[in-house]
Design an enzyme around this catalytic site. Structure first.
Site, PDB file in Angstrom:
ATOM      1  N   GLY A 201      83.533  59.556 -24.902  1.00 53.23           N
ATOM      2  CA  GLY A 201      82.649  59.701 -23.636  1.00 53.23           C
ATOM      3  C   GLY A 201      83.874  59.679 -22.860  1.00 53.23           C
ATOM      4  O   GLY A 201      84.975  59.139 -23.280  1.00 53.23           O
ATOM      5  N   ALA A 226      79.966  69.354 -30.259  1.00 48.61           N
ATOM      6  CA  ALA A 226      79.489  68.586 -29.819  1.00 48.61           C
ATOM      7  C   ALA A 226      81.232  67.186 -29.323  1.00 48.61           C
ATOM      8  O   ALA A 226      82.469  67.012 -29.933  1.00 48.61           O
ATOM      9  CB  ALA A 226      79.821  67.601 -31.278  1.00 48.61           C
ATOM     10  N   LEU A 227      81.198  67.013 -28.218  1.00 51.07           N
ATOM     11  CA  LEU A 227      81.572  65.974 -27.080  1.00 51.07           C
ATOM     12  C   LEU A 227      83.190  65.109 -28.480  1.00 51.07           C
ATOM     13  O   LEU A 227      82.094  64.277 -29.178  1.00 51.07           O
ATOM     14  CB  LEU A 227      81.344  65.715 -26.653  1.00 51.07           C
ATOM     15  CG  LEU A 227      82.487  64.944 -24.892  1.00 51.07           C
ATOM     16  CD1 LEU A 227      83.863  66.692 -24.585  1.00 51.07           C
ATOM     17  CD2 LEU A 227      81.892  64.347 -24.459  1.00 51.07           C
ATOM     18  N   ASP A 228      83.791  65.159 -29.172  1.00 51.15           N
ATOM     19  CA  ASP A 228      84.775  64.182 -29.271  1.00 51.15           C
ATOM     20  C   ASP A 228      84.512  64.206 -30.718  1.00 51.15           C
ATOM     21  O   ASP A 228      84.896  62.610 -31.338  1.00 51.15           O
ATOM     22  CB  ASP A 228      84.935  62.630 -27.952  1.00 51.15           C
ATOM     23  CG  ASP A 228      85.058  62.142 -27.009  1.00 51.15           C
ATOM     24  OD1 ASP A 228      86.184  63.142 -26.677  1.00 51.15           O
ATOM     25  OD2 ASP A 228      85.110  61.675 -26.690  1.00 51.15           O
ATOM     26  N   ASP A 229      83.857  64.885 -31.363  1.00 54.41           N
ATOM     27  CA  ASP A 229      83.526  64.760 -33.153  1.00 54.41           C
ATOM     28  C   ASP A 229      84.430  65.855 -33.618  1.00 54.41           C
ATOM     29  O   ASP A 229      84.166  65.836 -34.458  1.00 54.41           O
ATOM     30  CB  ASP A 229      81.870  64.564 -32.497  1.00 54.41           C
ATOM     31  CG  ASP A 229      81.389  64.322 -33.788  1.00 54.41           C
ATOM     32  OD1 ASP A 229      81.613  63.017 -33.950  1.00 54.41           O
ATOM     33  OD2 ASP A 229      81.043  64.776 -34.848  1.00 54.41           O
TER      34      ASP A 229
END
Lengths: 284, 284, 284, 284
Positions: A201, A226-229
């Site tokens: 994040g 999915a953010l940063d995943d």
């Protein structure tokens, strides 16, 4: 510039896979330069990357695909064929921080990155002079709270226009919408300025500074919804101490970001990466 | 064995601090061997560690404390005085995995750790032979779901009995209750087998393996009431690849755990660590 | 831009040094921001770097030098006074490989290097466009087997003309003559593409490849009359394997060279380095 | 304990090698668990390690050797067959410093090293208690200036007596004579406490300290007639600073030595290492 073909395979593991592949290539005159396999014995999966010299190879791309399909179907293989003589086309997205952009452009110039760079896209006008110096078309696509969808459409049109295969987010600070991400699945590489999954994040250096960690990191990964995943391609860290203030973390982090992003881009361009589940196999 | 005193100071930053401390020590004949300061300019805090040879020093411990108190009060200092000739007394807690225990005992034997080790406490009987070999009393305190509070009381009584200053959790797999933690504030060091704050809690190697990270880590920290959230003392990482299965992570992790735990213990015993907020200053 | 003074001291160790220095600064209103000492107890030497805010300081440079000289003479100090508001003037020497040059220029642009860059000097014309892009005068001084002495004179005249304090050899492939080196003692920083003292001299990557080492390195150091033998400022390494061919070593090495050279330059410019014997103290 | 066979091959590179090997194994029911190749394209050499499950394999060792010999002769292969169920027999040589010995014995106990340890041989009596604790026969063979040849004969007789395959010099400080070395070619692993080829020979930590390097290293290698010049198996480094005195280098170095020696030993025991020229291929 060598003239080679690269075959990437993933399939259920079973006996005789290497024999079948090696035999097929041998019968058609392939001079294998590199071959690497990986087996996930727990999940029963097999992965292979093989690169061969095309000098004596007797199949062109079309015929190869036709003939190899039969082998592949019998053995339930997912596979991809790539030619080193047909380098990918890479767009670089950037916001205000230009250290990754400058690094990629210089590496490209001296031949470290086997690709063309047809366009740089930014939500800020700042990178125009650097793009000019390296002779790369620069397209300014402002992104605001209101125009996100329109901006993404515009970006995707540019990617079409320039025939882009790979999108590199070189500290591009906007989230891409789901339809963009799904259209370029496993073809968008981002760099996040932390050792993921720690400090995902916003504002990871501040978070790292607050927590008092003794190493800072950076992570390059394929972008997913999915953010940063997404699947991690590369990570690296550097030691810090109580003497390092927030600005020191940011400064040391810039070097990490450049390293982990450029390695990921190079490996992608050399067709060394296979994704499975949410993980990567990086053939070195 | 050198005969030195160590003074650790933290206070609001202001002009004249170093002058006041250095002058005090000079007037009493201190031959300074090491001095290190740190200023957190953002929070306006000052930290200092100074170590001097006692050969020509004209104050004994009692007189020092009395005289220095006046300086310290005027400058709002929190301070601690330690003598290298009075090594701390360190208890080691261990469960089934003995690699950290064995490592600490060997380091102690060859003089890397300036302390006494009066007792090893375990919730399993397995480490008895190692304790015997190194000549350290071994106390088996079983911990079950039901007897947690009683076990903790028993452990604390043992710490009293053996005059323990520092508790090292060498892969001790039980959570200590709050009253235990608060009694030994900043005197309990744990090793967690991940790069915190990533993969806190149970089974960090499995979590790292699932996530597909490219580096695994270990973290040593002071224990606080919040699990895996105390001030970090040391961290280190090691590269892994897709070739590493879960058992390889565990094996590589053992080396990391030994390194980061033993460094933290050594720094604590040499009075090199100051905590502030939830962070540490480690004077090297 | 902060307005600070930095005092660097080296002298025989004795009691009262810190007290004398701290007291002097305190009496003149110095607000100390950083102070770091080092003692070489074996050789009986004392080193100190202290940096203070000039806001309330009541001595100008001339008066400081006059007053501090008395303290320094009494305590046999070698000392230097620097002002952060008077950044050094750094010339960059380069040959054909531009990766270090490009790296330094970009770092300078974004404020990582506190200096002016008045001139780039090269024995090849290739770097002219990069120099132009960054707006730095470029001077081409060809060096041949016959004109070495004349070329060095020409270079030294340019350094005079541009008021240069620091010479950085950013993969400059010519050996500088002794009179050049002695005129800029501890003011010429070179990067050597090996982990010195291993593989000094020519073609270190080839030598490393031949020897089959498992890590390659790079070293930044001050230049002395003895080739590759000056005081080491910084070193770093990167893992390689049997898969890495010579060209891979060269490629990985470029990143190492940029890192170790830029760190050394930054530390020099921030007045963090003291030389003694053939070694450096780097205050961090 | 898995029941596998490992085949190690090196030969001139040519087309069809992988096909021939994979086909041979497939026809006899091998379930391949790991396969790794390496090609030195410059020298035209091919190296392979393949490991397979013996469950469905229809050749015993004798028949395999007989049948595979024909393939191997045709393709000019040098090859070795190993069985994981027949672990090697490793003798540990040690002098006064026991950190590597203790480390190896503990790793062996917890199953990290797939071997038997039938004997520890030392020129000092000090390690007897450690050997006793781990239940390994200890043989004291004093070495003096006069008895070198006799001592080596005695050691070689002990190796015969105990059926030793691999000799590990765990900080054994005596040079082995040429006939000893040649009898155990590529079967003697030494750890040298420097980053070779820097600081070969005696007292490397002193030499590193004198030179003022910023990283110290350790190297594990096969022993050859030329001192510290055999094929390098593994190296690692750790950062030091001006604050580290000689004793700190020695202390930090102990950890490096344990790591690089134990890794080399493990890779050897798992049949992962191939030597060629004076270099190693380490299949990971």
């Amino acid at each position: 510039m060598r003239n080679t073909a690269i075959l990437l395979i993933s399939c259920p593991d079973r006996k005789g896979l290497v024999a079948a592949i090696a035999d097929f290539l041998y019968r058609h005159g392939a001079n294998i330069l590199h071959a690497d396999q990986h087996q996930d014995n727990e999940q029963g999966l097999f992965f292979m990357r093989v690169e061969w010299d095309l000098a004596d190879f007797d199949l062109d791309a079309g015929t190869f695909r036709e003939r190899f399909r039969r082998v592949a179907e019998r053995l339930e293989m997912a596979w991809r064929l790539e030619y080193s003589a047909e380098p990918a086309s890479m767009a670089i997205f950037v916001s205000r921080y230009q250290h990754c952009l400058v690094d990629l452009l210089y590496r490209h110039r001296i031949g470290e990155l086997a690709c063309r760079v047809p366009v740089i896209i930014s939500n800020h006008p700042d990178a125009q002079p650097v793009a000019d110096f390296y002779g790369v078309p620069f397209r300014h696509v402002p992104v605001t709270g209101e125009n996100k969808a329109a901006a993404a459409r515009c970006q995707m049109e540019l990617l079409e226009e320039y025939g882009v295969d790979l999108v590199v987010l070189a500290r591009y600070m906007q989230v891409l919408p789901a339809d963009f991400v799904s259209r370029y699945r496993q073809r968008i590489i981002n760099v996040h300025h932390s050792f993921l999954p720690a400090f995902s994040g916003a504002r990871p250096y501040q978070a790292a500074f607050q927590r008092g960690v003794k190493l800072i990191g950076a992570t390059s990964h394929y972008v997913t919804e999915a953010l940063d995943d997404g699947p991690i391609i590369e990570q690296d860290v550097r030691r810090i101490s109580h003497r390092d203030q927030l600005e020191d973390l940011v400064q040391k982090g810039r070097d990490l970001e450049r390293m982990v992003l450029s390695r990921a881009v190079r490996w992608h361009l050399e067709h060394r990466i296979l994704c499975y589940g949410n993980k990567t196999v990086v053939f070195d």
